[in-house]
Structure formats: structure tokens, C-alpha cells
Design an enzyme around this catalytic site. Structure first.
Site, PDB file in Angstrom:
ATOM      1  N   LYS A 132      -8.266  14.551   3.704  1.00  0.00           N
ATOM      2  CA  LYS A 132      -7.481  13.318   3.778  1.00  0.00           C
ATOM      3  C   LYS A 132      -6.549  13.457   4.977  1.00  0.00           C
ATOM      4  O   LYS A 132      -6.518  14.521   5.609  1.00  0.00           O
ATOM      5  CB  LYS A 132      -6.670  13.084   2.496  1.00  0.00           C
ATOM      6  N   ARG A 133      -5.797  12.414   5.316  1.00  0.00           N
ATOM      7  CA  ARG A 133      -4.842  12.553   6.416  1.00  0.00           C
ATOM      8  C   ARG A 133      -3.884  13.708   6.126  1.00  0.00           C
ATOM      9  O   ARG A 133      -3.539  13.971   4.977  1.00  0.00           O
ATOM     10  CB  ARG A 133      -4.056  11.249   6.602  1.00  0.00           C
ATOM     11  N   LYS A 175     -14.278   8.754  -4.873  1.00  0.00           N
ATOM     12  CA  LYS A 175     -15.554   9.139  -4.249  1.00  0.00           C
ATOM     13  C   LYS A 175     -16.020  10.489  -4.792  1.00  0.00           C
ATOM     14  O   LYS A 175     -17.199  10.681  -5.099  1.00  0.00           O
ATOM     15  CB  LYS A 175     -15.399   9.179  -2.726  1.00  0.00           C
ATOM     16  N   LYS A 208       0.967  14.585   0.978  1.00  0.00           N
ATOM     17  CA  LYS A 208      -0.349  14.930   0.409  1.00  0.00           C
ATOM     18  C   LYS A 208      -0.454  16.429   0.101  1.00  0.00           C
ATOM     19  O   LYS A 208      -1.434  16.879  -0.486  1.00  0.00           O
ATOM     20  CB  LYS A 208      -1.464  14.477   1.363  1.00  0.00           C
ATOM     21  N   THR A 230      -8.424   6.735  -2.627  1.00  0.00           N
ATOM     22  CA  THR A 230      -9.796   6.323  -2.946  1.00  0.00           C
ATOM     23  C   THR A 230     -10.751   7.502  -2.771  1.00  0.00           C
ATOM     24  O   THR A 230     -11.839   7.498  -3.331  1.00  0.00           O
ATOM     25  CB  THR A 230     -10.255   5.156  -2.051  1.00  0.00           C
ATOM     26  N   HIS A 281       0.787  -1.235   0.000  1.00  0.00           N
ATOM     27  CA  HIS A 281       0.000   0.000   0.000  1.00  0.00           C
ATOM     28  C   HIS A 281       0.816   1.281   0.000  1.00  0.00           C
ATOM     29  O   HIS A 281       0.238   2.367   0.001  1.00  0.00           O
ATOM     30  CB  HIS A 281      -0.924   0.038   1.227  1.00  0.00           C
TER      31      HIS A 281
END
Length: 843
Positions: free
Chosen positions: A569-570, A681, A575, A677, A378
Site C-alpha cells: 500500500k502507499r 482484494k 499505515k 480496498t 475519503h
């Protein structure tokens, strides 16, 4: 501001959920009242809203249980190959509405609750999220369980029943503060304790090699108590099981260590054993080598494998006596999927059971183990790789250390035979890493011990083959596969966005809910005026509803006709929430510089949790809130720009914000986000993506056409070239005046006047050791955001792109992902067999 319709107020509209039969409504009411009066309220005269929630949950659960039992009987009779999905995280969110949707009960419940003078939405809000995961990895596991049940696979999820899940996030003076998530405080109506299946798990002790075989002696025992949660498929009457283990001390725990006088201390000491399932480690994409975490990993694996072997041996329904003793056919009946390296110990544990307990020959046992296990990778971030110190590992699991050494020796012998004299290759491929502290590389163990290794998006799987596990790929290329992640369209469209689901159903029918590729039928309708109008209207209603939520929860008025620009998101450097911050500051500075100039109003919504020990991530949250404090209170800016930090982002909040988003931010440095993911969405719910060519964004652009996303920035090969050349952030700072201004404002305390030096370390990181190259993508990002503004001013063209994105999102269903796992890794076929409902007699 027009008040949005609640879902209850839309009750009478024709809905994809189907018109409720009157008989169903009467039955639900009767069952609800029975639970309310006899199982909950009992001696009290007055019921609380929580009583009403529990009464409804028990009513819905009644519909599940018969199907659950029948599914188990049905499976056992056919004795199919069983899939075991092992994960340390299952980020389930709430269960009530999802269960109603999958059983086709939502309208009957809605009508019954309405007739009783209650509001279904209000009851749904009472349920605690089951937050047994950090983010993407745990939520993926939850979507997979939904798909495995919907596809009729004989599948089980196995994990830990954490007493405390992912922490609740409070924002105090702009800083994240963690609170324990006591999600079980009021009980959990969805789980069933199964003490009859309690199993012992061993730790510590010593190993003795005897003529009769190897013995693991003088161990400490902890009991694993299973709690089962039903997992319903969508309208097929299949109900699978998620089994989560809870740690219990045996009754003689510590008592033997004390004399009679120490009895109280001995009983209090039980907590030490029970701490194993106390709390979820809150790190996402970061390895923390704590002994308690290693205990958790072995605990879930040891209990699960005993369960798997027991079920394999006694394959007949209701039978506990072993009917199989030969393990030759084990891989034909059992598939174990390792969700990342966290359950990697399944490999040496299965070897221990086969060799030490079942007396299978080593080579045969190794063949069985490899055929049974498969591994999903992952992440490519080096700090996320699990590397356990040999000293700690050997103390806790002495027999497993011996087994790992033996596995590694045979593996290195094989490599040495194929590449004679290549000592460096042996070092790179060893499971044991030499150095100041000898470590076990769990990813290497997973690759060696599995018959299939997969990444979670095409670009990620290529990086896995050609970079992360390059040597292993050269050795066994046939092992490596791609399985692009997916999301369940039941929760992430039907449940969270019923207005859009209804609109789509009216156009193409409801077949897309179990075959998302049918959304392609919308492509010929991209220019259909009525559809454009309806899709835009659904989005506007969702925005109004979310605005009302924000006003109630955050006391902030936002402009519902502004562009909702969402980045949830985290919180992590890779990110790149910081890139978003630089853009916000740039927009702010432009408005301040020329207040008369027209601009597209934006509401920037950023949300996510930072790992408690990740100080820079926590400072990024403080920066976002500090920018918001300045921007939101500047009268010159007015309602043209608002910045909101969404507190305590979690599954149930995602279900509210995603349907309301116009723009989806997916801006990780190319080559760092394995898949994502959230991106899927947003696409399915009618937001347009601004993103880099990273993770599943690449395939989203391929499906919808790159011109229908806002793609910017460095590609993977550009990032590699920049690394080789040497990334120099200062160059960009010197060359780009708007970037320089924004960075100076952060550094000099413009956004933190009371604490001018607050963000100096963020600027220092960005300028001197930014692994994720924020400045390198700034110019392209700001230019791309200008294109977003331009398109947003043409609502019709914007909505056409939205429809095209929705129509092309079919690939990103977890049903498709699981079908690929089933056929290409587990060797089973999905089944569309309808299990008869409990009221219909079996053949």
C-alpha cells in the site's frame, strides 16, 4: 523448484471464461492480421512485440466500438438520469485483458494468438499501466466505473488525462528514486480524441456587476480537449465512457501580449496553459496548496459541467440543439458524485452557470445544486483536508470566491438562527477559516452544497458524523450515509486469479461474478476435502508463479513453501509499515538467539510508493531495504526469513502479488484508514488478514467471524482514551525487552553500519512524536503473529479459514456499493437489461 503452468499452458483446461467458438478464433486471427499489416507495420518488413500488442488491442477495440455506439443510442433513446462521477484520479491499470474478460473474448484471443505462434501473456505485459491515481481513491473510481457499466447505469467518469501519471519508483541503494511515467510515449489504443467537443475554461480576470447581471471579464482561456475511453460492463454489451480532459492553449494564446518580434516566445509560452494536464500530483492523504493543483481542480470541473449542461439541454441522440431550457428538472436527469473534495468547485461552478449564465434565481439555483451534488469523504486525517488560501483563490477564480462568500453567508445565517449566540459554532462551521491566512475549507463547502454525504466504511462514517462533521451532522442528520467500499470481482478475481475463479465455478457456477454474495454457497463446503485440496493447490501454483517472477525481476531466490506475508500500500506513517519492521527485527533476533529452534519460514513482502516530498516515508523504505540487506544475507537465518521490498508497486503488480499472498497486513492505527480496498482484494483471493479494527476490517471480521481473521490492538475508543491520558512511547520501550532491542538496533546503526545515524530520526519520531502509536500495539501484534505461525503449521485448518473468508467476501463487491449509491443517493435503479450486440438489428 517445479515450474508453474502459465495461463497459456492451461488453455485447454475447462475454464470459467467459456470455450471459444472456432468462428470467433478465425475472426480474431483475420482482424489481428489486418491491423498488423495495414495499420501498424506498413512499410517495415518486420513486426516488433509492441506491434503485436497494438494489433491485438485494435482487434479487441473493434469489438468494443459497435457496442459503445449502440449503448449511447440506447441511453439517449430512453433519456435516463445520468450519473457523473467526478474524480481527479482514475487508477485504471491495464485495459487489454480486462476488456477481453468483460466482452467474453479471452479464450478466442488466447487461441488465435497461440495459433499465430505468439504468447498472450507476453503481449499483455507490453501494455503500460494507466497510472492516473495515487492509490485507493483512484483505484476505487476505476472499480466503480466497471460496476456502473456492469449494472447498466447511464454513467460517465470525468477526470484529467495526465500526460504523466504516478511516478515510476526505482530503488537505488535502498532509497526511492522517482522517474516520470511517460505512459503515452507509444500511444494509447484505448482512447479516442474528441476535438469536436473541445471547450473553453476561464481563469483570472475580474468581476463586474452590471444591471444585466454579473460578468466575469478579461479572463485567460485554456481549451479542454476530451479523450474518451470505453468502459465495458461484464458480458451485458453495455459500454460506458470515461472522458478525460487534456489542456490545450488557444491559437491566440499570448500572441496579443507580444509585438511581432515576440512571436516565437509567444508560441513557446503555450506550454504554460498546457501544463495544467501535464502531471498527477503524487500525494496520497496529504494536501499541497499549489496554484497548479487548484487550476487542475477547476479545469476538470468547468469542462465537465459545460458538457453536463450541454447534454442535459440536448437530450436527443445525435442532437446538438437545446431542447430543454428549464432547469427545474435538472436534478431528475443529472447526478454528480464528488470523489473527495478535489472536484468541490463543481458546487460554486454550477451556481455560477445557473445564476450568471442561465439567469436562474439564486435560491432556486441553490436548491438545484444541492439536489444534484453528493459528496464522498475519503479521509479523517487533518493534513489531507483541502484548505485553499483565499488570496490565491480570489486571484485565480474571482467570481467563484464571491459565490462561496454568498453561500457561506446564507449558511451562517441559518446556523445563527438555530443556535443564537453560539459564536464558536459559527466559527467551526464556516466555509471561510479566519486566521493569519484566510482559507476556504473545501470539505465544509461540499457538505453544505450536497444532499448526501457519505463515508466509505461503517466505522469511518460514524467518525465522520460524530467527529469530523459533528456540527453539520447535528444540523442535518438526514444527509449523512455510509457506503462501504467494494472492488470489482472481474479484475480482482477472474482476471488476476483464473485458477481460483475456475475452482469456485466448478463448485457453485459462475453467477458469483455478477452477484458476489453467491460465494456464500461455499460455506457448506468448508470441510469438503476436495475443495480444501484444490484451494490450497491454486494458492501454491500462484506462489510458484510469483516466486519465478521475483527470481527473474529481483534475482532473489525465495522459498515458495514459506508463508508469503504481504504488506502492499502507499508508504505512510498511519499505515504503520514501521510496526511490520519491528516484527521482522523481532523474528530475526529470535532466530539469532536460538538458531536450533524450529520456526515457520516467512517471506515478508513490503511494497508501495512514498510521496516524493514525504521524507520520513522515504526513510521507511530505506529502513525496509536495509533490514532486508542484513536478514537476507545472514547464513544463520538461511531461508527461514526473507525480506523483499517490491519495487514500483502498481495495479499490474498487485494483480500478481495478491493471488500469491498467504497473510494480508492491514495494520493502520484504529480510526485512521477510512476503508481500505486492498484488504478486500486479499480476502477474495484467499489470504488471511492480520489487522486492527479499522476501516473495512471491522466489516470483514463481522462477515467472516472475528475468529477467522487475526485481529489485534487498540480499538478506536482505546486510541481516544490514550490520547486523553497522553501517549508515552517510552513506557513501552522500557517495559518490553524485545521492542527495546529492535529500536536500539535501528537507532545504533545495526542495519546501517556504513551510516550509523541514518535512522535516528525514525526512532526519535517513534519515541517522542508518534501520532500513530506504533509501540502501543507492538506487544499485541507480535503475539497475534505467533498465532498466525501456529495456524500456518496446520495447512488444512488454515485453508478452511481461507475458504470461509472467500465465502464471506461477497459484501465487498463494488457492484453492491454502486447499487447502494444508485438507490440511496442518485435515485436510479440498476438495470440487468442486455443491450443487443451490434450485429443484431434493433427492434
Amino acid at each position: 523448484m517445479a515450474k508453474p503452468l502459465t495461463d497459456s499452458e492451461k488453455r485447454k483446461q475447462i475454464s470459467v471464461r467459456g470455450i471459444a467458438g472456432l468462428g470467433d478464433v478465425a475472426e480474431v486471427r483475420k482482424s489481428f492480421n489486418r491491423h498488423l499489416h495495414f495499420t501498424l507495420v506498413k512499410d517495415r518488413n518486420v513486426a516488433t512485440p509492441r506491434d503485436y500488442y497494438f494489433a491485438l488491442a485494435h482487434t479487441v477495440r473493434d469489438h468494443l466500438v459497435g457496442r459503445w455506439i449502440r449503448t449511447q443510442q440506447h441511453y439517449y433513446e430512453r433519456d435516463p438520469k445520468r450519473i457523473y462521477y467526478l474524480s481527479l484520479e482514475f487508477y485504471m491499470g491495464r485495459t487489454l485483458q480486462n476488456t477481453m474478460v468483460n466482452l467474453g473474448l479471452q479464450n478466442a484471443c488466447d487461441e488465435a494468438i497461440y495459433q499465430l505462434g505468439l504468447d498472450l501473456e507476453e503481449l499483455e505485459e507490453i501494455e503500460e499501466d494507466a497510472g492516473l491515481g495515487n492509490g485507493g481513491l483512484g483505484r476505487l473510481a476505476a472499480c466503480f466505473l466497471d460496476s456502473m457499466a456492469t449494472l447498466g447505469l447511464a454513467a460517465y467518469g470525468y477526470g484529467i488525462r495526465y500526460e504523466f501519471g504516478i511516478f515510476n519508483q526505482k530503488i537505488v541503494n535502498g532509497w526511492q528514486v522517482e522517474e516520470a511515467d511517460d505512459w503515452l510515449r507509444y500511444g494509447n489504443p484505448w482512447e479516442k480524441a474528441r476535438p469536436e467537443y473541445m471547450l473553453p475554461v476561464h481563469f483570472y480576470g475580474r468581476v463586474e456587476h452590471t444591471p444585466e447581471g454579473v460578468k466575469w471579464l478579461d479572463t485567460q482561456v485554456v481549451l479542454a480537449m476530451p479523450y474518451d475511453t470505453p468502459v465495458p460492463g461484464y458480458k451485458n454489451n453495455t459500454v460506458n465512457t470515461m472522458r478525460l480532459w487534456s489542456a490545450k492553449a488557444p491559437n491566440d494564446f499570448s500572441l496579443q501580449d507580444f509585438n511581432t518580434g515576440g512571436y516565437i516566445e509567444a508560441v513557446l509560452d503555450r506550454n504554460l496553459a498546457e501544463n495544467i494536464s501535464r502531471v498527477l500530483y503524487p500525494n496520497d492523504n496529504f494536501f499541497e496548496g499549489k496554484e497548479l493543483r487548484l487550476k487542475q481542480e477547476y479545469f476538470v470541473v468547468a469542462a465537465t459541467l459545460q458538457d453536463i449542461v450541454r447534454r442535459f439541454k440536448s437530450s436527443k441522440f445525435g442532437c446538438r440543439d437545446p431542447v430543454r431550457t428549464c432547469f427545474e428538472i435538472f436534478p431528475d436527469k443529472v447526478a454528480i458524485q464528488l470523489n473527495d473534495t478535489h472536484p468541490a468547485l463543481a458546487i460554486p461552478e454550477l451556481m455560477r452557470i445557473l445564476v450568471d449564465v442561465e439567469k436562474v434565481d439564486w435560491d432556486k439555483a441553490w436548491e438545484i445544486t444541492k439536489k444534484t451534488c453528493a459528496y464522498t469523504n475519503h479521509t479523517v486525517l487533518p493534513e489531507a483536508l483541502e484548505r485553499w488560501p483565499v488570496s490565491m483563490f480570489g486571484q485565480l477564480l474571482p467570481r467563484h470566491l464571491e459565490i462561496i462568500y454568498a453561500i457561506n453567508q446564507r449558511h451562517l445565517d441559518q446556523v445563527a438562527a438555530l443556535f443564537p449566540g453560539d459564536v464558536d459554532r459559527l466559527r467551526r462551521m464556516s466555509v471561510i477559516e479566519e486566521g493569519d491566512c484566510k482559507r476556504i475549507n473545501m470539505a465544509h463547502l461540499c457538505v453544505i452544497g450536497s444532499h448526501a454525504v457519505n463515508g466509505v466504511a461503517r466505522i469511518h462514517s460514524e467518525i465522520v458524523k460524530h467527529s469530523v462533521f459533528k456540527d453539520f451532522y447535528e444540523l442535518e442528520p438526514e444527509k449523512f450515509q455510509n457506503k462501504t467500499n467494494g472492488i470489482t470481482p472481474r479484475r480482482w478475481l477472474l482476471l488476476c486469479n483464473p485458477g481460483l475463479a475456475d475452482t469456485i465455478t466448478e463448485k457453485i457456477g459462475e453467477g458469483f461474478l455478477t452477484d458476489l454474495s453467491q460465494l456464500k454457497k461455499l460455506l457448506p463446503l468448508v470441510n469438503d476435502e476436495a475443495l480444501i485440496r484444490e484451494v490450497a493447490q491454486v494458492k501454491q501454483e500462484n506462489k510458484l508463479k510469483f516466486s519465478a517472477f521475483l527470481e527473474k525481476e529481483y534475482k532473489v531466490r525465495i522459498n515458495p513453501s514459506s508463508m508469503f506475508d504481504v504488506h502492499v500500500k502507499r508508504i505512510h506513517e498511519y499505515k504503520r509499515q514501521l510496526l511490520n519492521c519491528l516484527h521482522i527485527i523481532t523474528l530475526y533476533n529470535r532466530i539469532k538467539k536460538d538458531p536450533a529452534k524450529a520456526c515457520v519460514p516467512r517471506t515478508v513482502i513490503i511494497g508501495g510508493k512514498a510521496a516524493p516530498g514525504y521524507h520520513l516515508a522515504k526513510k521507511i523504505i530505506k529502513l525496509v531495504t536495509s533490514i532486508g540487506d542484513v536478514v537476507n544475507h545472514d547464513p544463520i537465518v538461511g531461508n527461514r526469513l526473507k525480506v523483499i521490498f517490491l519495487e514500483n508497486y502498481r495495479v499490474s503488480l498487485a494483480e500478481k502479488v495478491i493471488p500469491a499472498a498467504d497473510l494480508s497486513q492491514q495494520i493502520s492505527t484504529a480510526g485512521t484508514e477510512a476503508s481500505g480496498t486492498g484488504n478486500m482484494k486479499f480476502m477474495l483471493n484467499g489470504a488471511l488478514t492480520i489487522g486492527t479494527m479499522d476501516g473495512a476490517n471491522v466489516e470483514m471480521a463481522e462477515e467472516a467471524g472475528a475468529e477467522n481473521l487475526f485481529i489485534f490492538g487498540l480499538r478506536v475508543e482505546d486510541v481516544q482514551a490514550l490520547d486523553q491520558k497522553g501517549y508515552n512511547a517510552q513506557e513501552y520501550y522500557d517495559r518490553l525487552p524485545e521492542l527495546r532491542q529492535a529500536v536500539d538496533q535501528i537507532r545504533d546503526g545495526f542495519f546501517s553500519p556504513k551510516e550509523p545515524g541514518c535512522f535516528k530520526d525514525i526512532v526519535g519520531m517513534l519515541l517522542y512524536h508518534d501520532r500513530f502509536k506504533v509501540f502501543a500495539d507492538y506487544e499485541a501484534y507480535v503475539a497475534c503473529q505467533a498465532q498466525v505461525d501456529q495456524l500456518y503449521q496446520n495447512p488444512k485448518e488454515w485453508t478452511k479459514k481461507v475458504i470461509r473468508n472467500i465465502a464471506c467476501s461477497g459484501k465487498f463487491s463494488s457492484d453492491r456499493t454502486i447499487t447502494e449509491y444508485a438507490r440511496e443517493i442518485w435515485g436510479v435503479e440498476p438495470s440487468d437489461l442486455q443491450i443487443p450486440t451490434p450485429n443484431i438489428p434493433k427492434d
